[in-house]
Design an enzyme around this catalytic site. Sequence first.
Site, PDB file in Angstrom:
ATOM      1  N   ARG A  28     -17.839  -8.151  10.926  1.00  0.00           N
ATOM      2  CA  ARG A  28     -16.408  -7.919  11.158  1.00  0.00           C
ATOM      3  C   ARG A  28     -16.183  -6.729  12.094  1.00  0.00           C
ATOM      4  O   ARG A  28     -15.203  -6.690  12.835  1.00  0.00           O
ATOM      5  CB  ARG A  28     -15.726  -7.672   9.811  1.00  0.00           C
ATOM      6  N   ARG A  58       0.830  -1.220   0.000  1.00  0.00           N
ATOM      7  CA  ARG A  58       0.000   0.000   0.000  1.00  0.00           C
ATOM      8  C   ARG A  58       0.863   1.267   0.000  1.00  0.00           C
ATOM      9  O   ARG A  58       0.518   2.266   0.644  1.00  0.00           O
ATOM     10  CB  ARG A  58      -0.970   0.035   1.180  1.00  0.00           C
ATOM     11  N   ASP A 107     -11.678  -0.732   8.155  1.00  0.00           N
ATOM     12  CA  ASP A 107     -10.341  -0.652   7.575  1.00  0.00           C
ATOM     13  C   ASP A 107     -10.137   0.637   6.772  1.00  0.00           C
ATOM     14  O   ASP A 107     -10.284   0.612   5.551  1.00  0.00           O
ATOM     15  CB  ASP A 107     -10.127  -1.877   6.663  1.00  0.00           C
ATOM     16  N   ASN A 123       2.863  -7.058   8.002  1.00  0.00           N
ATOM     17  CA  ASN A 123       2.889  -8.436   7.495  1.00  0.00           C
ATOM     18  C   ASN A 123       4.374  -8.778   7.394  1.00  0.00           C
ATOM     19  O   ASN A 123       4.994  -8.651   6.348  1.00  0.00           O
ATOM     20  CB  ASN A 123       2.205  -8.534   6.129  1.00  0.00           C
ATOM     21  N   GLU A 155      -4.576   4.131  15.104  1.00  0.00           N
ATOM     22  CA  GLU A 155      -3.810   3.934  13.874  1.00  0.00           C
ATOM     23  C   GLU A 155      -4.511   4.677  12.749  1.00  0.00           C
ATOM     24  O   GLU A 155      -5.650   4.382  12.397  1.00  0.00           O
ATOM     25  CB  GLU A 155      -3.705   2.437  13.547  1.00  0.00           C
ATOM     26  N   ARG A 187      -1.424  -4.900  17.566  1.00  0.00           N
ATOM     27  CA  ARG A 187      -2.526  -4.395  16.737  1.00  0.00           C
ATOM     28  C   ARG A 187      -3.866  -5.049  17.062  1.00  0.00           C
ATOM     29  O   ARG A 187      -3.955  -6.267  17.237  1.00  0.00           O
ATOM     30  CB  ARG A 187      -2.205  -4.582  15.246  1.00  0.00           C
ATOM     31  N   GLU A 244      -4.576   4.486   0.914  1.00  0.00           N
ATOM     32  CA  GLU A 244      -4.911   3.178   0.354  1.00  0.00           C
ATOM     33  C   GLU A 244      -6.309   3.114  -0.272  1.00  0.00           C
ATOM     34  O   GLU A 244      -6.459   2.702  -1.415  1.00  0.00           O
ATOM     35  CB  GLU A 244      -4.797   2.117   1.459  1.00  0.00           C
ATOM     36  N   GLU A 296      -5.667 -11.903   9.023  1.00  0.00           N
ATOM     37  CA  GLU A 296      -5.359 -11.957   7.593  1.00  0.00           C
ATOM     38  C   GLU A 296      -4.231 -12.945   7.306  1.00  0.00           C
ATOM     39  O   GLU A 296      -3.272 -12.641   6.593  1.00  0.00           O
ATOM     40  CB  GLU A 296      -5.008 -10.556   7.080  1.00  0.00           C
ATOM     41  N   TRP A 334     -14.918 -11.320   3.506  1.00  0.00           N
ATOM     42  CA  TRP A 334     -14.141 -10.228   4.111  1.00  0.00           C
ATOM     43  C   TRP A 334     -14.950  -9.330   5.043  1.00  0.00           C
ATOM     44  O   TRP A 334     -14.375  -8.536   5.787  1.00  0.00           O
ATOM     45  CB  TRP A 334     -13.473  -9.394   3.013  1.00  0.00           C
TER      46      TRP A 334
HETATM   47  C1  GCU Z   1      -5.495  -3.519   5.051  1.00  0.00           C
HETATM   48  C2  GCU Z   1      -4.514  -3.528   3.933  1.00  0.00           C
HETATM   49  C3  GCU Z   1      -3.526  -4.627   4.064  1.00  0.00           C
HETATM   50  C4  GCU Z   1      -2.867  -4.534   5.435  1.00  0.00           C
HETATM   51  C5  GCU Z   1      -3.920  -4.560   6.506  1.00  0.00           C
HETATM   52  C6  GCU Z   1      -3.351  -4.285   7.873  1.00  0.00           C
HETATM   53  O1  GCU Z   1      -6.340  -4.602   4.966  1.00  0.00           O
HETATM   54  O2  GCU Z   1      -5.200  -3.660   2.723  1.00  0.00           O
HETATM   55  O3  GCU Z   1      -2.579  -4.481   3.054  1.00  0.00           O
HETATM   56  O4  GCU Z   1      -1.984  -5.584   5.611  1.00  0.00           O
HETATM   57  O5  GCU Z   1      -4.842  -3.531   6.284  1.00  0.00           O
HETATM   58  O6  GCU Z   1      -3.550  -3.175   8.353  1.00  0.00           O
HETATM   59  O7  GCU Z   1      -2.730  -5.139   8.477  1.00  0.00           O
END
Ligand code: GCU
Length: 836
Positions: A347, A171, A376, A213, A398, A331, A404, A298, A553
């Site tokens: 969600r 992103r 999100d 990630n 956050e 987080r 994005e 995720e 989702w």
């Molecule tokens: C959003 C984003 C992801 C990111 C996630 C996060 O979903 O699209 O790319 O990893 O947020 O905040 O962990």
Amino acid sequence: MRILPYLALIGLAFAEDGLSGWLRYAPLPSSVSWPYIPHNIVVLNTTKTSPVYTAGQELQRGIQSILGQDCYVSSDSTHESIIVGTLDAYVNAYGNLSQTVDLKEDGFWLSTEGNTVQILGQNERGTLYGAFEYLSMLAQGNFSSVAYASNPDAPIRWVNQWDNLDGSIERGFGGASIFFANGSIVDDLTRVAEYARLLASVGINAIVVNNVNANSTILTPDNINGLGRIADTMRPYGVQIGLSLYFASPTQGVKGQANLTTFDPLDSEVVTWWTNVTSQIYDAIPDMAGYLVKANSEGQPGPITYNRTLAEGANLFAKAVQPYGGIVMFRAFVYNQLNESDWKADRANAAVDFFKPLDGEFDDNVVVQIKYGPIDFQVREPASPLFANLRKTSMAVELQVSQEYLGQQTHLVYLPPLWETVLGFDMRVDNETSLVRNILAGRTFERSLGGYAAVVNVGTNQTWLGSHLSMANFYAYGKLAWDPTQDTTKIHEDWTRLTFGLDQNVIDTITQMAVESWPAYENYSGNLGIQTLTDILYTHFGPNPQSQDNNGWGQWTRADHDTIGMDRTVSNGTGFSGTYPPQIAAMYENISTTPDDLLLWFHHVPYTQRLKSGKTVIQHFYDAHYAGAETAQTFAARWQSLRGKIDDQRFDEQLYRLKYQAGHSIIWRDAIVDFYHNISGIADDHNRVGNHPWRIEAEDMDLNGYKIYTVNPFETASKHHAVITSSNSTVGSISTTLSFPPGKYNIGVNFYDLYGGKSRFEIRVGNVTVGMWKGDSEDYLGHTPSIYLDGHSARRITFGNVDVREGDLLEIVGMPDGIEPAPVDYVVFLPEGVLD
Ligand code: GCU
């Protein structure tokens, strides 16, 4: 008489590419005069790695550049000096100040009274913040006499970079990583130092350098050394670094580290593993700020994999960093895939479901990092109810500077007004005033930690974020994290002055555009709390409303032929409204008390539901989308009115984006209104939807070497079809005879600009070439590209003031390239004064 600094004379000839952001230190124009500024800078710490030393250097550089005045840095005080140091160092050297100064951690005292300037920090970093504040005044031509203490509202003022070790940025829309390439830390850290300078100038005290990630290879001994170099580079600016961790790292065979068969947070070998790794990190980075952890979300592993709680997972790291004074940002973005056929699945409930039961179980050095809304980073969301549900846990919000879901820096969207809807929101905890910003600062629940994190994602692009105007979001984030009560318009004015100079017309024009930008984007991308109706399964950029539904989702709209919206009531829906304190819960539970702008977030209603404005939901959709695109179409012209007042490079680069946005806002508008018109069957009261008198569809023209193509999603092409060349090597043309009344027209050509090819086009009217262009925006725009004809690749190019005679032949020649078959959707002829 003051002699004009030479640089002021050359003014705009100064090369500008955006790299210095708001720290240009541009020479003041000759119209500004100023009082005596001391020539002697007394720096009360001469260690080169100290932010106090940096402050001295910065003052010398800034005053030279802004005022054309040379200063001497020394440790001797004369009567007239700029004295820079910590308050303690000052008191040691000169005795107490004449007044009591109340400084909190990172705060500073700034006095310009008399002929002495005092810049005194509570700590070294605070001293640097004071120096930047003083320089910001000078750069804005503000020479007023001031004497005040400034303290940050909250101790945590961090940024996050979602940089991967291969150099890509999740992103990120401003180029590749300035930190990483090819699996390790880059050799040349010049840009890292420049980034630290920008961060320090707005009071940011820490940065997490790698993606949430995360990848375990960040923990190899080589990479830990490299991180040490990053920390060394940022330390003189008072910016500490932090790291994102991959929860399952102990089992990943990380080179140079032990390899375990488990990552269970309660396993003693796992505890030892993290203790060892943490000790290696602190050997390389003695002042590491701490860790950031995304777990069980995720696809990321986490403690739940071993039936341990999220708190047990967080505390594993908290205990590892505790001896070094580090903290763990854990987080709250934890959720599972859900089934839409379950009316009560939501969600938005996940964060409170997961974290509320754990309140009180997190170690003291854990801070739960909570996205501003429950889903999100959407264009509008209610404030996350989790802020009101954790009384014994420290929290940070956050935010996302990287746009994005909000136009990926190709759309102008000034975000602070959106952030304010959350920071200034009153949760009414225990029926008392409890603004989110006070909760974050730790005041409401008496927490000593808390504050702000923002995903920034700058890259190697000279503009940092990809767009000059997007830098206002970065600047404002720092300013608001320092003092969230500041007026966001005033912040933008200051930023504009620093970035583009003191011309009041420039400041007013750009700021007014910024103020209108988020409402405009909301208007054309997703109204009444339905979220940004972008493609959530692909690039998060252009329109694709149906992608929200029929998947796990949980960003659902639940739109059918008659109704739309998520029923989040306690009485009949997912119960989400009940996760707020009682007064707020009651407000959201009822349609009559739910604000219109969140109606569809909380309620499932017919398209014919009346809003407080008196309009129906569907008519509001139509009107808002037209209004939003209309505003966005004025931006380029307003920017153009500043030609000559802004240096050419930045002017042209931004103009390109604003023209792009004008076209893309129409694509957004038409896609969304067409989609809901189609699904609801309800006509637009003003008869605009589906009715475009000035348009000629490409598929209705004479095709030569072109064929008709059915676009998917259908609403991202006018009348659902476009044309493409019959093969990827055929040069084709489309033509028709015009029957518009003769006159001057602004022509727009809607086409698709795919990633993987740069088709060339030529448009002729009456056998005269009006323009030629290429589908090459991938070279200019950093948004996530698309390889399809869709709402992400759809674009418009415009040609102004074209003479059209009745019976003229319109012809477009398309030359395909790579995978891009020179796709054309339609051509529009707009008489002067008519906006599409
Ligand atoms: C959003 C984003 C992801 C990111 C996630 C996060 O979903 O699209 O790319 O990893 O947020 O905040 O962990």
